[in-house]
Design a protein around this motif. Structure first.
Motif, PDB file in Angstrom:
ATOM      1  N   ILE A   5      -1.889   3.298  -3.904  1.00 43.26           N
ATOM      2  CA  ILE A   5      -2.477   4.431  -4.615  1.00 43.26           C
ATOM      3  C   ILE A   5      -3.980   4.412  -4.385  1.00 43.26           C
ATOM      4  O   ILE A   5      -4.638   3.380  -4.548  1.00 43.26           O
ATOM      5  N   ILE A   6      -4.521   5.563  -4.023  1.00 37.82           N
ATOM      6  CA  ILE A   6      -5.958   5.721  -3.866  1.00 37.82           C
ATOM      7  C   ILE A   6      -6.430   6.696  -4.934  1.00 37.82           C
ATOM      8  O   ILE A   6      -5.870   7.791  -5.080  1.00 37.82           O
ATOM      9  N   VAL A   7      -7.452   6.305  -5.684  1.00 34.09           N
ATOM     10  CA  VAL A   7      -7.986   7.149  -6.749  1.00 34.09           C
ATOM     11  C   VAL A   7      -9.323   7.717  -6.290  1.00 34.09           C
ATOM     12  O   VAL A   7     -10.269   6.973  -6.016  1.00 34.09           O
ATOM     13  N   GLY A   8      -9.406   9.043  -6.197  1.00 32.65           N
ATOM     14  CA  GLY A   8     -10.642   9.712  -5.785  1.00 32.65           C
ATOM     15  C   GLY A   8     -10.448  10.495  -4.497  1.00 32.65           C
ATOM     16  O   GLY A   8     -10.100   9.929  -3.467  1.00 32.65           O
ATOM     17  N   GLY A   9     -10.701  11.798  -4.565  1.00 33.65           N
ATOM     18  CA  GLY A   9     -10.484  12.670  -3.419  1.00 33.65           C
ATOM     19  C   GLY A   9     -11.753  13.143  -2.761  1.00 33.65           C
ATOM     20  O   GLY A   9     -11.781  14.227  -2.169  1.00 33.65           O
ATOM     21  N   GLY A  10     -12.829  12.337  -2.834  1.00 36.81           N
ATOM     22  CA  GLY A  10     -14.030  12.624  -2.056  1.00 36.81           C
ATOM     23  C   GLY A  10     -13.872  12.091  -0.645  1.00 36.81           C
ATOM     24  O   GLY A  10     -12.784  11.688  -0.233  1.00 36.81           O
ATOM     25  N   ILE A  11     -14.963  12.065   0.109  1.00 35.98           N
ATOM     26  CA  ILE A  11     -14.885  11.590   1.487  1.00 35.98           C
ATOM     27  C   ILE A  11     -14.392  10.153   1.540  1.00 35.98           C
ATOM     28  O   ILE A  11     -13.628   9.775   2.440  1.00 35.98           O
ATOM     29  N   SER A  12     -14.788   9.310   0.580  1.00 34.90           N
ATOM     30  CA  SER A  12     -14.374   7.906   0.589  1.00 34.90           C
ATOM     31  C   SER A  12     -12.870   7.765   0.420  1.00 34.90           C
ATOM     32  O   SER A  12     -12.209   7.035   1.167  1.00 34.90           O
ATOM     33  N   GLY A  13     -12.312   8.463  -0.567  1.00 35.79           N
ATOM     34  CA  GLY A  13     -10.877   8.374  -0.802  1.00 35.79           C
ATOM     35  C   GLY A  13     -10.059   9.010   0.306  1.00 35.79           C
ATOM     36  O   GLY A  13      -9.042   8.452   0.745  1.00 35.79           O
ATOM     37  N   LEU A  14     -10.486  10.187   0.771  1.00 40.14           N
ATOM     38  CA  LEU A  14      -9.752  10.868   1.845  1.00 40.14           C
ATOM     39  C   LEU A  14      -9.753  10.043   3.123  1.00 40.14           C
ATOM     40  O   LEU A  14      -8.720   9.894   3.786  1.00 40.14           O
ATOM     41  N   ALA A  15     -10.929   9.502   3.484  1.00 45.79           N
ATOM     42  CA  ALA A  15     -11.010   8.694   4.696  1.00 45.79           C
ATOM     43  C   ALA A  15     -10.197   7.417   4.553  1.00 45.79           C
ATOM     44  O   ALA A  15      -9.514   6.990   5.494  1.00 45.79           O
ATOM     45  N   ALA A  16     -10.263   6.787   3.374  1.00 45.63           N
ATOM     46  CA  ALA A  16      -9.485   5.561   3.157  1.00 45.63           C
ATOM     47  C   ALA A  16      -7.987   5.832   3.281  1.00 45.63           C
ATOM     48  O   ALA A  16      -7.251   5.040   3.887  1.00 45.63           O
ATOM     49  N   ALA A  17      -7.518   6.944   2.715  1.00 41.15           N
ATOM     50  CA  ALA A  17      -6.095   7.281   2.795  1.00 41.15           C
ATOM     51  C   ALA A  17      -5.670   7.509   4.240  1.00 41.15           C
ATOM     52  O   ALA A  17      -4.633   7.000   4.692  1.00 41.15           O
ATOM     53  N   TYR A  18      -6.452   8.291   4.967  1.00 41.35           N
ATOM     54  CA  TYR A  18      -6.112   8.596   6.365  1.00 41.35           C
ATOM     55  C   TYR A  18      -6.110   7.334   7.218  1.00 41.35           C
ATOM     56  O   TYR A  18      -5.168   7.077   7.988  1.00 41.35           O
ATOM     57  N   LEU A  19      -7.179   6.530   7.096  1.00 47.71           N
ATOM     58  CA  LEU A  19      -7.300   5.331   7.924  1.00 47.71           C
ATOM     59  C   LEU A  19      -6.264   4.284   7.540  1.00 47.71           C
ATOM     60  O   LEU A  19      -5.746   3.568   8.412  1.00 47.71           O
ATOM     61  N   LEU A  20      -5.924   4.194   6.256  1.00 50.15           N
ATOM     62  CA  LEU A  20      -4.894   3.246   5.834  1.00 50.15           C
ATOM     63  C   LEU A  20      -3.537   3.621   6.397  1.00 50.15           C
ATOM     64  O   LEU A  20      -2.788   2.753   6.873  1.00 50.15           O
ATOM     65  N   GLN A  21      -3.190   4.892   6.350  1.00 48.18           N
ATOM     66  CA  GLN A  21      -1.923   5.325   6.940  1.00 48.18           C
ATOM     67  C   GLN A  21      -1.876   4.978   8.423  1.00 48.18           C
ATOM     68  O   GLN A  21      -0.869   4.451   8.928  1.00 48.18           O
ATOM     69  N   LYS A  22      -2.963   5.245   9.117  1.00 45.70           N
ATOM     70  CA  LYS A  22      -3.021   4.990  10.554  1.00 45.70           C
ATOM     71  C   LYS A  22      -2.910   3.494  10.861  1.00 45.70           C
ATOM     72  O   LYS A  22      -2.138   3.081  11.740  1.00 45.70           O
ATOM     73  N   GLN A  23      -3.664   2.667  10.130  1.00 44.67           N
ATOM     74  CA  GLN A  23      -3.679   1.240  10.426  1.00 44.67           C
ATOM     75  C   GLN A  23      -2.399   0.551   9.984  1.00 44.67           C
ATOM     76  O   GLN A  23      -1.947  -0.401  10.624  1.00 44.67           O
ATOM     77  N   ALA A  24      -1.789   1.011   8.902  1.00 47.97           N
ATOM     78  CA  ALA A  24      -0.514   0.442   8.476  1.00 47.97           C
ATOM     79  C   ALA A  24       0.572   0.732   9.504  1.00 47.97           C
ATOM     80  O   ALA A  24       1.400  -0.143   9.830  1.00 47.97           O
ATOM     81  N   LYS A  25       0.564   1.942  10.033  1.00 46.92           N
ATOM     82  CA  LYS A  25       1.544   2.302  11.067  1.00 46.92           C
ATOM     83  C   LYS A  25       1.358   1.437  12.305  1.00 46.92           C
ATOM     84  O   LYS A  25       2.337   0.951  12.892  1.00 46.92           O
ATOM     85  N   ALA A  26       0.106   1.221  12.719  1.00 50.95           N
ATOM     86  CA  ALA A  26      -0.171   0.396  13.895  1.00 50.95           C
ATOM     87  C   ALA A  26       0.260  -1.052  13.682  1.00 50.95           C
ATOM     88  O   ALA A  26       0.611  -1.753  14.635  1.00 50.95           O
ATOM     89  N   ALA A  27       0.252  -1.492  12.411  1.00 48.16           N
ATOM     90  CA  ALA A  27       0.636  -2.871  12.095  1.00 48.16           C
ATOM     91  C   ALA A  27       2.120  -2.993  11.738  1.00 48.16           C
ATOM     92  O   ALA A  27       2.570  -4.059  11.317  1.00 48.16           O
ATOM     93  N   ASP A  28       2.878  -1.903  11.905  1.00 50.78           N
ATOM     94  CA  ASP A  28       4.312  -1.882  11.590  1.00 50.78           C
ATOM     95  C   ASP A  28       4.579  -2.222  10.120  1.00 50.78           C
ATOM     96  O   ASP A  28       5.544  -2.930   9.799  1.00 50.78           O
ATOM     97  N   ILE A  29       3.713  -1.732   9.250  1.00 50.10           N
ATOM     98  CA  ILE A  29       3.898  -1.912   7.817  1.00 50.10           C
ATOM     99  C   ILE A  29       4.391  -0.599   7.219  1.00 50.10           C
ATOM    100  O   ILE A  29       3.761   0.446   7.393  1.00 50.10           O
ATOM    101  N   GLU A  30       5.536  -0.639   6.551  1.00 48.84           N
ATOM    102  CA  GLU A  30       6.038   0.553   5.876  1.00 48.84           C
ATOM    103  C   GLU A  30       5.273   0.707   4.562  1.00 48.84           C
ATOM    104  O   GLU A  30       5.409  -0.102   3.650  1.00 48.84           O
ATOM    105  N   LEU A  31       4.487   1.752   4.504  1.00 47.48           N
ATOM    106  CA  LEU A  31       3.593   1.934   3.359  1.00 47.48           C
ATOM    107  C   LEU A  31       3.572   3.391   2.943  1.00 47.48           C
ATOM    108  O   LEU A  31       3.282   4.280   3.751  1.00 47.48           O
ATOM    109  N   ASP A  32       3.862   3.627   1.680  1.00 50.62           N
ATOM    110  CA  ASP A  32       3.762   4.970   1.110  1.00 50.62           C
ATOM    111  C   ASP A  32       2.402   5.085   0.432  1.00 50.62           C
ATOM    112  O   ASP A  32       2.079   4.297  -0.469  1.00 50.62           O
TER     113      ASP A  32
END
Length: 469
Positions: A5-32
């Motif tokens: 869960i990411i709290v905050g929809g400013g640039i920090s939260g949006l970028a963290a959500a996007y980059l986390l999805q990308k990096q988790a996928k690259a690491a073969d981690i199933e993450l919602d």
């Protein structure tokens, strides 16, 4: 599948959500991944408002291209083609002093010719190489650094306006090493800022001669960069990429506790969500409220991070009604000048598409840490004060044909003396709450580049943490 869960929809939260999805996928981690934002609108303080043919930035108006993180993010989002570099004239920056706008000198000869600093002040600056480096253990303020290395006049006319322009801050309270770590590093490594500049200039010439790529010198620290339709383009693209499956807006988090099916449980007015990982990308004061139940020791530290208020005023004019050149970035005003505003940016000179044809857009700032009461001024009083300063600085007597006023009660976090100690305390306390992460501009940099870089580090840290579980 793990839940983040990411709290905050400013640039920090949006970028963290996007980059986390990308990096988790690259690491073969199933993450919602779910992002919660209390407002219906995403973007936080990034908001490009279009009205009557003008484009007004509610908050920041761009980022410098001298650091790679935001440019890399734009490339990854396939948004590079929409980037808009500032006009080369934006290199020209001014300080209001002695009743006129003085162009900031860019080299030795122009510094000697400049009337901004008096000859006694210039002689004091020339003594800088002979000043011993700072040896005390306490966190030095920007004002103390300026007086010690450069003299009182340079502090008032160069350092203090820069601090108000970047942080809306008071140099008497701001930490040098937290606000400008590179300057502290240069003094530590070279013993003198002048010696550092000479040696770095020599190295740059050697790099050019050897064919190495050298960063552009256009503008201070790079070229200011945005998008044709405003900096909000970046947060809009991020929100679109994340989509409704990831983003839940209009949900204010009211608290964080230990969960039952997972380590954490976040509570809003209408839902409870359990999560394995929580990233708080909210301002320090909001993060403190969220952590009251689970981490009271962190709450005390977070509430020691103050915020400066700010009022942003956009004026639109017919170009023919302004006689001043407007060929530049704008100007800042030292507090000692006794003016109302911190300075004014010539937005339509910096970027195209900010004003209708034949018109100009000026954006003035009031308030900051030195004048916190200004955020409560009425619209009429704000307009009166801004017009008075524009008349004094640029002889503008015409009434603006377009006016927008934006108030920020808690605009910019202040890295006051002791900020590094507070960060160390937070890091130590976070170790007691595995799976909890903090990001955003409250900690290690207030600019857009800093927020994206912090989001990247946070995504890396989350993936490393999940791999270890």
């Amino acid at each position: 599948m793990k839940k983040a869960i990411i709290v905050g929809g400013g640039i920090s939260g949006l970028a963290a959500a996007y980059l986390l999805q990308k990096q988790a996928k690259a690491a073969d981690i199933e993450l919602d991944v779910t992002l919660l934002e209390k407002e219906e609108r995403l973007g936080g303080k990034i908001w490009s408002i279009k009205a009557d043919g003008y484009l007004c930035e509610w908050g920041p108006n761009g980022f410098l291209d001298s650091k790679p993180q935001t440019l890399d993010l734009c490339r990854d989002l396939e948004a590079s083609g929409q980037l808009l570099r500032s006009n080369d004239n934006a290199r020209k920056r001014f300080i209001y002093s002695g009743g006129i706008l003085n162009r900031l000198p860019e080299n030795g000869p122009s510094f000697l010719k400049s009337k901004l600093i008096s000859w006694p002040g210039k002689l004091r600056l020339a003594m800088e190489p002979f000043i011993p480096p700072y040896a005390a253990a306490e966190d030095e303020t920007l004002a103390a650094f300026g007086r010690r290395r450069l003299g009182e006049e340079a502090l008032q006319k160069l350092i203090a306006p820069m601090v108000s322009g970047i942080f809306a801050g008071n140099p008497e309270t701001m930490s040098l090493v937290s606000c400008f770590p590179r300057i502290a590093e240069l003094e530590r490594d070279y013993g003198s800022l002048v010696k550092a500049m000479i040696k770095l200039a020599k190295k740059k010439k050697q790099d050019i001669a050897s064919g190495k790529v050298v960063a552009s010198a256009a503008g201070p620290g790079g070229v200011l960069t945005s998008f044709r339709d405003g900096i909000q383009t970046l947060t809009d693209i991020l929100a679109e990429r994340l989509g409704p499956a990831t983003i839940v807006s209009g949900q204010a988090v009211t608290g964080l506790t230990n969960g039952s099916s997972a380590p954490f449980r976040l509570r809003t007015a209408t839902i409870d969500i359990d999560a394995d990982v929580v990233i708080l990308a909210s301002p320090a004061y909001a993060t403190a409220d969220i952590l009251e139940a689970i981490a009271p020791e962190m709450v005390t530290v977070l509430r020691e991070i103050p915020y400066a208020s700010m009022t942003v005023v956009c004026f639109g004019y017919e170009r023919e009604r302004i006689s001043y050149d407007l060929n530049g970035f704008g100007y800042l005003i030292p507090k000692e000048e006794g003016m109302n505003t911190l300075g004014t940016l010539w937005d339509s000179s910096i970027f195209e598409n900010r004003a209708p044809a034949g018109r100009v857009l000026l954006r003035s700032m009031l308030g900051g840490a030195c004048f916190p009461e200004y955020v409560t001024l009425s619209d009429e009083e704000v307009i009166r004060r801004v017009r008075a300063d524009l008349q004094a600085a640029m002889a503008i007597t015409a009434e603006p044909s377009f006016i927008r006023i934006f108030r920020h009660a808690q605009a910019i976090p202040q890295y006051t003396a002791g900020h590094g100690r507070r960060l160390a305390a937070l890091d130590e306390q976070l170790a007691n709450h595995p799976g909890l992460f903090l990001t955003g501009n409250s900690y290690r940099g207030i600019g857009l580049n800093d927020c994206v870089a912090a989001a990247n580090r946070t995504a890396d840290a989350v993936v490393t943490y999940l791999k270890s579980r």
